[in-house]
Structures are given as C-alpha cells and as structure tokens.
Design an enzyme around this catalytic site. Structure first.
Site, PDB file in Angstrom:
ATOM      1  CG  ASP A  67      -2.680 -12.137   3.583  1.00  0.00           C
ATOM      2  OD1 ASP A  67      -3.593 -12.911   3.259  1.00  0.00           O
ATOM      3  OD2 ASP A  67      -2.840 -10.911   3.671  1.00  0.00           O
ATOM      4  CG  ASN A 135      -4.457  -0.247   8.678  1.00  0.00           C
ATOM      5  OD1 ASN A 135      -4.743  -0.868   7.656  1.00  0.00           O
ATOM      6  ND2 ASN A 135      -3.623  -0.728   9.576  1.00  0.00           N
ATOM      7  CG  HIS A 137      -4.020  -3.796   5.921  1.00  0.00           C
ATOM      8  ND1 HIS A 137      -4.270  -4.037   7.248  1.00  0.00           N
ATOM      9  CD2 HIS A 137      -4.900  -4.592   5.244  1.00  0.00           C
ATOM     10  CE1 HIS A 137      -5.249  -4.918   7.364  1.00  0.00           C
ATOM     11  NE2 HIS A 137      -5.648  -5.273   6.156  1.00  0.00           N
ATOM     12  CD  GLU A 142      -1.259  -3.789   9.380  1.00  0.00           C
ATOM     13  OE1 GLU A 142      -1.944  -2.925   8.804  1.00  0.00           O
ATOM     14  OE2 GLU A 142      -1.734  -4.582  10.212  1.00  0.00           O
TER      15      GLU A 142
HETATM   16  C1  F6R Z   1      -6.633 -10.788   3.245  1.00  0.00           C
HETATM   17  C2  F6R Z   1      -5.850  -9.554   3.229  1.00  0.00           C
HETATM   18  C3  F6R Z   1      -6.316  -8.297   3.891  1.00  0.00           C
HETATM   19  C4  F6R Z   1      -7.819  -8.064   3.782  1.00  0.00           C
HETATM   20  C5  F6R Z   1      -8.206  -6.786   4.522  1.00  0.00           C
HETATM   21  C6  F6R Z   1      -9.703  -6.539   4.481  1.00  0.00           C
HETATM   22  O1  F6R Z   1      -5.992 -11.822   2.539  1.00  0.00           O
HETATM   23  O2  F6R Z   1      -4.784  -9.584   2.717  1.00  0.00           O
HETATM   24  O3  F6R Z   1      -5.649  -7.204   3.309  1.00  0.00           O
HETATM   25  O4  F6R Z   1      -8.183  -7.973   2.432  1.00  0.00           O
HETATM   26  O5  F6R Z   1      -7.795  -6.867   5.844  1.00  0.00           O
HETATM   27  O6  F6R Z   1     -10.365  -7.542   5.169  1.00  0.00           O
HETATM   28  P1  F6R Z   1     -11.963  -7.639   5.167  1.00  0.00           P
HETATM   29  O7  F6R Z   1     -12.356  -8.009   3.782  1.00  0.00           O
HETATM   30  O8  F6R Z   1     -12.273  -8.723   6.167  1.00  0.00           O
HETATM   31  O9  F6R Z   1     -12.456  -6.288   5.567  1.00  0.00           O
END
Ligand code: F6R
Length: 249
Positions: A67, A135, A137, A142
């Site tokens: 992303d 959450n 995702h 989401e």
């Molecule tokens: C990042 C992504 C998100 C993160 C998730 C966890 O490219 O796609 O799904 O992996 O938000 O983020 P952290 O590792 O910062 O807790």
C-alpha cells in the site's frame, strides 16, 4: 495456518527474516510482497545484515508493496516510498525498475489502482509479508472490506489513523486514504507470512486465529489460505485461546 509463537520482537524479526532469506537464496528471481509500519523494521534490519554478509542478492528480485498513502508526496518522510528506501532498498542491490509501490502522487487514483492490479495479475507473489492492524486489517483492507476486493482506494478507519498518528506530528496530518492491494490480491500469493508483536495486537490475533472467518476481521480470511505462516511474540499471543495457546507453555 501454521502458527509460531516466539519470545519477543527480536526473535520474531530473526525468524521472519530467516524465512525470507531462505526464499531469496532458493529463488533469486522471486516476487516478494512487502509491508511497511513498525512491525517489519526488525525483519528489514535482519535482511540488510544478511545481504551485507553476502548471503543473497536482490538484483533480480521484484518487490510489490501492499500500500501507499494518498495525499503525501513520495518524498515525504512518512510515505511508504520513503519508508522502503530508508529501511531496505537503500541497503541492498535491488534495481529501481523492480521495486513496485502503488503510485498516488498527483495522478488519477483509479487508473493507478487498475495499473497496480494488472501488475499483480501478471506477477504472482511468491511470498507476501503482512502486518496486522489492531482492528484486524491487512494491507489497508479495513473491517468490512469484501474478501474478493482487488487493488482499491481505501478509507482509513479512525482507529487506524489513531494507531498511525505516532509517525506524524498530529492526528490531522495522518492521511485519510491509501491505495492498497485488496484481500483478493493478497490471497493470490503463494505464501503469506504475517508478523505481529505486542499486547495491542493480542485481541485481533486471537480473533484472526480462533474466531469465525468474517469480513469484520479481515485477517481471519487467512484461515482459508493454503500456505499461511503466522509469527507472533508472547505479548501478541497473550490472549490466545484454543489449540494454538498450548504453544504458550
Ligand atoms: C503496512 C500495512 C498495514 C500494517 C498494519 C500494522 O504496509 O499494510 O497493514 O501492517 O497497520 O502496522 P504496525 O506494524 O505499524 O503495527
């Protein structure tokens, strides 16, 4: 799902880094799906160290990031382009033309989604690295995202924006939208490797592993993936119930 519980973040990073190192050594032409955020930082440090030790080359590897935020220029320090350069690409021998991250700067976002999706259709990912949001995702898919969704412009939930506020000066600065691979794309990867660390992930980890497969918990879809490895540290495993909890000892 193959679930592995490790002691702490350092061990998590080493185990995940080792799995990716093995793939890079076995298949120097692989297509590697990458994630950003706090969790993979240690994995990228591990990979950088192994690269510097001469254990693999990324010259012929193609990478595909999950992303990218919309509304930040690529050169912004918190864009995922900047993240990937600082934390991995600048330290290894990957070629610029082989790095793929959704492009969101001053362009038609819908067209970019279609381009990225076409790229994913023509390059099946050998291993997709994933983190997980508090959450549930994956990517920026989401809760409520249909499981068959392909690359799209996602609205970030308030919870996700709060979680990511730590990277910005204020909540207002956290982007509201991002281009993300859809769950349909993620499920096409030959293997997925999800990593999670810390107490804040404990509840969603339990739901992902022991709860129903539901669009309310996007990561629960991985129960249906034929080759999913989940590596979690003891804190992220602290609310596990059922069979997987037996590993906690
Ligand atoms: C990042 C992504 C998100 C993160 C998730 C966890 O490219 O796609 O799904 O992996 O938000 O983020 P952290 O590792 O910062 O807790």
């Amino acid at each position: 799902m193959n679930i592995k519980i490790v002691k702490d973040y350092a061990e998590l990073s080493n185990v995940a880094g080792e799995i990716i190192t093995d793939l890079l050594r076995e298949n120097p032409y692989c297509n590697l799906g990458l994630a950003t955020g706090g969790t993979p930082l240690g994995t990228y440090q591990y990979l950088t160290a192994r690269f510097k030790a001469g254990e693999f080359s990324m010259r012929d590897v193609r990478t595909f990031n999950l992303d990218e935020y919309c509304g930040l220029p690529r050169c912004h320090p918190e864009s995922y382009h900047s993240f990937m350069y600082s934390n991995l690409f600048a330290h290894v021998d990957i070629r610029e033309e082989n790095m793929h991250i959704p492009y969101t700067e001053g362009c038609d976002l819908q067209e970019q989604c279609e381009r990225y999706n076409a790229l994913l259709d023509s390059h099946r990912i050998d291993l997709q690295l994933l983190g997980i949001g508090s959450n549930g995702h994956i990517g920026f898919c989401e809760p409520g995202t249909p499981f068959d969704r392909e690359t799209f412009v996602a609205q970030l939930s308030e919870e996700t924006r709060r979680d990511n506020q730590r990277f910005f000066n204020s909540f207002e600065e956290v982007p509201r939208t991002a281009i993300t691979m859809g769950i349909g794309n993620i499920m096409q990867a030959r293997r997925v490797l999800l990593i999670a660390s810390g107490e804040a992930k404990a509840e969603c980890i339990n739901q992902m592993i022991n709860g129903p497969v539901t669009e309310r918990v996007p990561a629960s879809v991985l129960q249906n993936h034929p080759d999913a490895t989940i590596i979690i540290d003891a804190a992220a495993a602290s609310r596990l119930t059922g069979k997987a909890a037996a590993q906690l000892g």
